[in-house]
Design an enzyme around this catalytic site. Structure first.
Site, PDB file in Angstrom:
ATOM      1  CB  SER A  32       5.152  -1.699  12.007  1.00  0.00           C
ATOM      2  OG  SER A  32       4.676  -0.372  12.176  1.00  0.00           O
ATOM      3  CG  ASN A  79      -1.699   1.244   1.419  1.00  0.00           C
ATOM      4  OD1 ASN A  79      -1.802   2.059   0.504  1.00  0.00           O
ATOM      5  ND2 ASN A  79      -2.272   1.424   2.602  1.00  0.00           N
ATOM      6  CD1 TRP A  80       3.404   0.870  -2.815  1.00  0.00           C
ATOM      7  CD2 TRP A  80       3.701   2.083  -4.666  1.00  0.00           C
ATOM      8  NE1 TRP A  80       4.131   0.111  -3.703  1.00  0.00           N
ATOM      9  CE2 TRP A  80       4.324   0.830  -4.845  1.00  0.00           C
ATOM     10  CE3 TRP A  80       3.748   3.009  -5.720  1.00  0.00           C
ATOM     11  CZ2 TRP A  80       4.998   0.493  -6.027  1.00  0.00           C
ATOM     12  CZ3 TRP A  80       4.409   2.679  -6.884  1.00  0.00           C
ATOM     13  CH2 TRP A  80       5.038   1.426  -7.029  1.00  0.00           C
ATOM     14  CE  LYS A  81       0.083   3.454   4.711  1.00  0.00           C
ATOM     15  NZ  LYS A  81       0.033   3.614   6.147  1.00  0.00           N
ATOM     16  N   GLY A 128       2.789  -1.118   4.361  1.00  0.00           N
ATOM     17  CA  GLY A 128       2.819   0.316   4.069  1.00  0.00           C
ATOM     18  C   GLY A 128       4.240   0.790   3.840  1.00  0.00           C
ATOM     19  N   GLY A 129       4.862   1.323   4.878  1.00  0.00           N
ATOM     20  CA  GLY A 129       6.190   1.927   4.749  1.00  0.00           C
ATOM     21  C   GLY A 129       7.217   1.057   4.035  1.00  0.00           C
ATOM     22  CD  GLU A 157      -3.654  -2.632   7.370  1.00  0.00           C
ATOM     23  OE1 GLU A 157      -2.549  -2.860   6.890  1.00  0.00           O
ATOM     24  OE2 GLU A 157      -4.291  -1.602   7.135  1.00  0.00           O
ATOM     25  CD  GLU A 175      -3.018   5.437   6.704  1.00  0.00           C
ATOM     26  OE1 GLU A 175      -3.016   5.544   5.467  1.00  0.00           O
ATOM     27  OE2 GLU A 175      -2.041   4.980   7.343  1.00  0.00           O
ATOM     28  CG  HIS A 218      -5.911   1.736   5.109  1.00  0.00           C
ATOM     29  ND1 HIS A 218      -5.496   2.663   6.032  1.00  0.00           N
ATOM     30  CD2 HIS A 218      -4.868   0.894   4.920  1.00  0.00           C
ATOM     31  CE1 HIS A 218      -4.243   2.390   6.380  1.00  0.00           C
ATOM     32  NE2 HIS A 218      -3.847   1.323   5.726  1.00  0.00           N
ATOM     33  N   GLY A 226       2.238   2.257  10.709  1.00  0.00           N
ATOM     34  CA  GLY A 226       3.164   3.376  10.539  1.00  0.00           C
ATOM     35  C   GLY A 226       3.820   3.833  11.830  1.00  0.00           C
TER      36      GLY A 226
END
Ligand code: PEP
Length: 254
Positions: A212, A9-11, A233-234, A167, A97, A95, A173
């Site tokens: 993470s 997930n590159w956001k 993610g990251g 999640e 977010e 998600h 993150g």
């Protein structure tokens, strides 16, 4: 046997050129990885590039969001049909977010799932509790509520056509990861909740862990009985790290 699924997930990160470089690096690096299914979910403007770079390769394209409506006067929105036309196989729905910053409710998530499935794509349904909910001992109620809402609105059959990502919001993150045992316990809870409605679907549905996940903790997480992959993610923004996680998925699959 559920094939591991590793989705990046590159956001809202990257530029056209960095996205292209990352897609190419993932494509090149995953040619040797057979056992994991691999997905990248870049921002909307880079999907056409994704379709071009990834083509008919084994690396699949996903989107991070979709509109609740099929078409019409919804300025700024993107429909499931459009995403299907650009070669998306997966859409991340609900998600945390989006739930937190854009007020997405379970009712909204349910509509997104239905449209994604109608267009022949696979939703990745995100569920998870906040730190406060966990500390109050409400974790299972929150997750059960998120799952039950979808069962009630979209029927249990839709769980035969989607992936789930557990999640924990406090792990996204933040560098804090659920321990493999903590994650396994929740994944098992989710699977049992679905099994109460349909044991065959529960045995088949993939439940990814997100929060993470990194090269250093991926293998242990992915080796748990009910963890069938990762939503990353990251670490998905660094080709080397993402590829190491994809490799760990293959190793965990044996
Ligand atoms: C995510 O946003 O889905 C996620 C898991 O992020 P991170 O890996 O950075 O925690």
């Amino acid at each position: 046997m559920r094939q591991p699924l590793i989705a990046g997930n590159w956001k809202m990160n990257g530029t056209r050129s960095s996205a292209e470089a990352l897609m190419k690096a993932v494509l090149q690096g995953t040619s040797a990885i057979e056992k994991s299914e691999i997905v990248v979910c870049p921002p909307f403007p880079f999907l056409a590039l994704g379709e071009q770079v990834l083509g008919a390769s084994a690396v699949r394209l996903g989107a991070q969001n979709v509109c609740t409506e099929a078409s019409g006067a919804y300025t700024g929105e993107v429909s499931a049909q459009m995403l299907a036309e650009f070669g998306c196989h997966y859409i991340i729905c609900g998600h945390s977010e989006r739930r937190e910053h854009y007020g997405e409710t379970d009712a909204i998530v349910a509509k997104k799932l239905a449209l994604t499935i109608d267009q022949g794509m696979t939703p990745i349904l995100c569920v998870g509790e906040t730190l406060e909910q966990r500390e109050q001992g409400r974790m299972e109620d929150v997750i059960a509520g998120q799952i039950d809402e979808i069962i009630n609105r979209n029927t249990i059959a839709s769980f035969g056509q989607l992936e789930i990502a557990y999640e924990p919001v406090w792990a996204i993150g933040t560098g804090k990861t659920a321990t493999p045992a903590q994650a396994q316990a929740v994944h098992n809870f989710i699977r049992r909740r679905i099994a109460d409605h349909d044991p065959a679907i529960a045995a088949k549905v993939r439940i990814l862990y997100g929060g993470s996940m990194k090269p250093g903790n991926a293998l242990e997480l992915l080796s748990q009985a009910d963890i069938d992959g990762g939503l990353i993610g990251g670490a998905a923004l660094v080709a080397e790290d993402f590829l190491a996680i994809c490799q760990a998925g293959g190793t965990a699959a044996g």
